[in-house]
Every structure is written in structure tokens, then in C-alpha cells.
Design a protein around this motif. Structure first.
Motif: not given
Ligand code: FAD
Length: 264
Positions: A59-61, A93-95, A97-99, A119-124, A129-131
Motif C-alpha cells: 500500500v502506498l500513500t 499538490a493538485d491531482t 502533481a499527486t499522480s 474511484r474517488q476520494a471523498i474530500d477532493g 488520480v487513478g486515470p
Molecule cells: P481522487 O482523484 O478522487 O482519488 C482517486 C483515488 O486516487 C483515491 O481513491 C486513491 O486511491 C488515489 N489517491 C488520491 N490521492 C492519493 C494520495 N495522496 N495518495 C495515494 N493515493 C491517492 N490537498 C491537501 O491535502 N493539501 C494541500 O495542500 C492541497 N493543496 C492543493 C492545492 C491545489 C491548487 C489543489 C487544486 C488541490 C490541493 N489539494 C490539497 C487537494 C489535492 O490535490 C487532492 O486531494 C489530491 O490531488 C487527490 O485528488 P482527489 O482527492 O480528488 O483524489
């Protein structure tokens, strides 16, 4: 066989409120949980491991240091290895940078046969991120997965992909990314033995240097999204329940719409 699950620690959104002045999430005192779809993703990987003794579940986060608690929860559910990508450079990070960062972590773990994400995170809530991860790794992705039959020898997975009014069956080559919906399974509970063992395991913490990313390719610096405003929508007015027979209710509805001059 190496199975990887991407997991995210999220605030329990049943408890989340938005600061009406700043428009930001009020995170203080809000419990953090394993993102619900990710629990389904983990269960899918653990179910494969149940029938394939050579399988390892990783598992990775990417997240702040407190995401370690969620990783231990995943270990206690049955995962074998956990990794935390945590660095100031990853902040904001936005999505995209996260991916990028998660893909770098996946490459560091190496030789993954199948990747699960929620499929989706309940906060963002973007479901991006998956695709995006699949795109970064140049492998296929199937979203909305509600059933999986992984055939490691043939290097394919047969998956049922949920649609609005049914499902489609997709045969996909592996490695690939599958994003899980809650209909996929019922996540298992942590076991007592799992909890004890989870605290004996070491969880590596990786910075941008550990995954060969330069600071300008991660975090805020690599984020193209700009959030202008976050807000809680104004609550709508209370609904009105009409009672009586269908013709009576129809009459009442016509009268109510007439009073508001919505119909002539
Ligand atoms: P989704 O795409 O809905 O997630 C889908 C799946 O991807 C998840 O179920 C999980 O399996 C995987 N996934 C998603 N995120 C992760 C992760 N981090 N690690 C492992 N697997 C993951 N958020 C913050 O917490 N702090 C910040 O400072 C912050 N700054 C932001 C700045 C900007 C400009 C923006 C646009 C967003 C910011 N966010 C921040 C939100 C952050 O970008 C998102 O929470 C993150 O990119 C994941 O997107 P999502 O939550 O929509 O995930």
C-alpha cells in the motif's frame, strides 16, 4: 506477484465543515479515515492474496506524517508492505502533481503486476488520480470496477465496469490500474494479530529525493490548478409534502405553482 493499492487518508466528510469566511476546510478536531473506496480497493487485493499464496499486497500513500496511522490500519487488515511519500515539497499538490508523485513511488517499488485505487476520494472528489497515474505509468486503466478476475499467468484481468444502468465486461492487459467502487466487495475488519504485527513493521518514508523527483516537479510548484473559491451552498428551502389522492395532489401542485406565478 506484487499487488499495489493506492490509499488516501481523508477527513471524515460526515463531520467536515467549511469556514464561512476563509472558504477553507475546518480540519481541526475532524477524525481522519481511510478513504472508503480505497478500503474496497484494498479488499480486492487482499482477496486475490487469499487465493494466491505468492501474492504480496503493497500500500502506498502520499500525505502528511499522520497518514502513517492509516497505513498501519491497512497492514492490520492484511497488507504486507506500506510506504509513505511525505515531504514539504509535496505540499499543495493538485491531482497532476499527486499522480506524478505516486507514479514515482510505484516505480521505486518496482515490478507491480496490478494496481488498485479508489474511484474517488471523498474530500477532493475529482476521481482523477487513478486515470492520471495510469497515464504517467503508460499502462491501461479501467474505472468504476465492481468485479475483478485477475489471471496473472495470462497477464490479463477480466473486470466488470459499472455503468449507470448495467455493467460492461472488459478484458485488460496487466499491469494496469483498476479504480474500485463500493459495490466491488465488503472490506474486511482488522484482525487482532494483524494490529499487533502492523506495529512491528517498518514503514519507509520517502521524500522527493528518494523517488528521484526534483522539487519543481512536485507539490504546489507542479500544480496547474488554481482554486478561486470554496464555499458551502446555501441550504435550499424546506420541501412541501403533498397528501391526498393523485388528482388531489395534482390540484394542490397546480394551485401552489399558480400562487408563485410559475404557471398561468
Ligand atoms: P481522487 O482523484 O478522487 O482519488 C482517486 C483515488 O486516487 C483515491 O481513491 C486513491 O486511491 C488515489 N489517491 C488520491 N490521492 C492519493 C494520495 N495522496 N495518495 C495515494 N493515493 C491517492 N490537498 C491537501 O491535502 N493539501 C494541500 O495542500 C492541497 N493543496 C492543493 C492545492 C491545489 C491548487 C489543489 C487544486 C488541490 C490541493 N489539494 C490539497 C487537494 C489535492 O490535490 C487532492 O486531494 C489530491 O490531488 C487527490 O485528488 P482527489 O482527492 O480528488 O483524489
Amino acid at each position: 506477484m506484487k499487488l499495489l493499492v493506492c490509499v488516501k487518508q481523508v477527513p471524515d466528510t460526515k463531520e467536515v465543515k467549511i469556514d464561512p469566511v476563509k472558504g477553507t476546510l475546518i480540519r481541526e478536531g475532524i477524525p481522519s479515515i481511510l478513504n472508503p473506496d480505497d478500503a474496497n480497493a484494498l479488499e480486492a487485493a487482499l482477496s486475490i492474496k487469499d487465493t494466491a499464496p505468492d501474492a504480496e499486497v503493497h500500500v502506498l500513500t502520499m500525505g502528511p506524517p499522520q497518514a502513517m496511522y492509516m497505513l498501519r490500519e491497512c497492514l492490520a487488515m492484511g497488507a504486507d508492505y506500506a510506504y509513505l511519500l511525505s515531504d514539504r515539497a509535496f505540499g499543495g499538490a493538485d491531482t497532476c502533481a499527486t499522480s506524478t508523485t505516486i507514479a514515482a513511488g510505484v516505480n521505486k517499488i518496482g515490478n507491480i503486476d496490478l494496481i488498485f485505487a479508489g474511484r474517488q476520494a471523498i474530500d477532493g472528489d475529482t476521481a482523477q488520480v487513478g486515470p492520471q497515474l495510469a497515464q504517467r505509468l503508460n499502462i491501461p486503466v479501467v474505472t468504476y470496477v465492481k468485479d475483478v478476475d485477475f489471471k496473472p499467468k495470462e497477464r490479463v484481468a477480466i473486470v466488470d465496469r459499472q455503468l449507470e444502468n448495467g455493467y460492461e465486461v472488459v478484458k485488460v492487459q496487466t499491469p494496469c490500474v483498476l479504480t474500485a467502487v463500493k459495490e466491488l466487495n465488503q472490506p474486511r475488519f482488522m484482525s487482532v494479530r494483524g494490529i499487533i504485527e502492523a506495529y512491528e513493521k517498518e514503514i519507509p518514508v520517502w521524500t522527493h529525493e528518494d523517488v528521484d523527483l526534483s522539487p519543481e516537479n512536485c507539490g504546489l510548484e507542479a500544480s496547474h490548478t488554481q482554486v478561486f473559491r470554496s464555499f458551502t451552498p446555501e441550504p435550499k428551502g424546506r420541501g412541501i409534502m403533498l397528501t391526498g389522492s393523485v388528482p388531489e395532489m395534482a390540484d394542490k401542485l397546480i394551485a401552489a405553482l399558480g400562487e408563485k406565478h410559475l404557471i398561468g
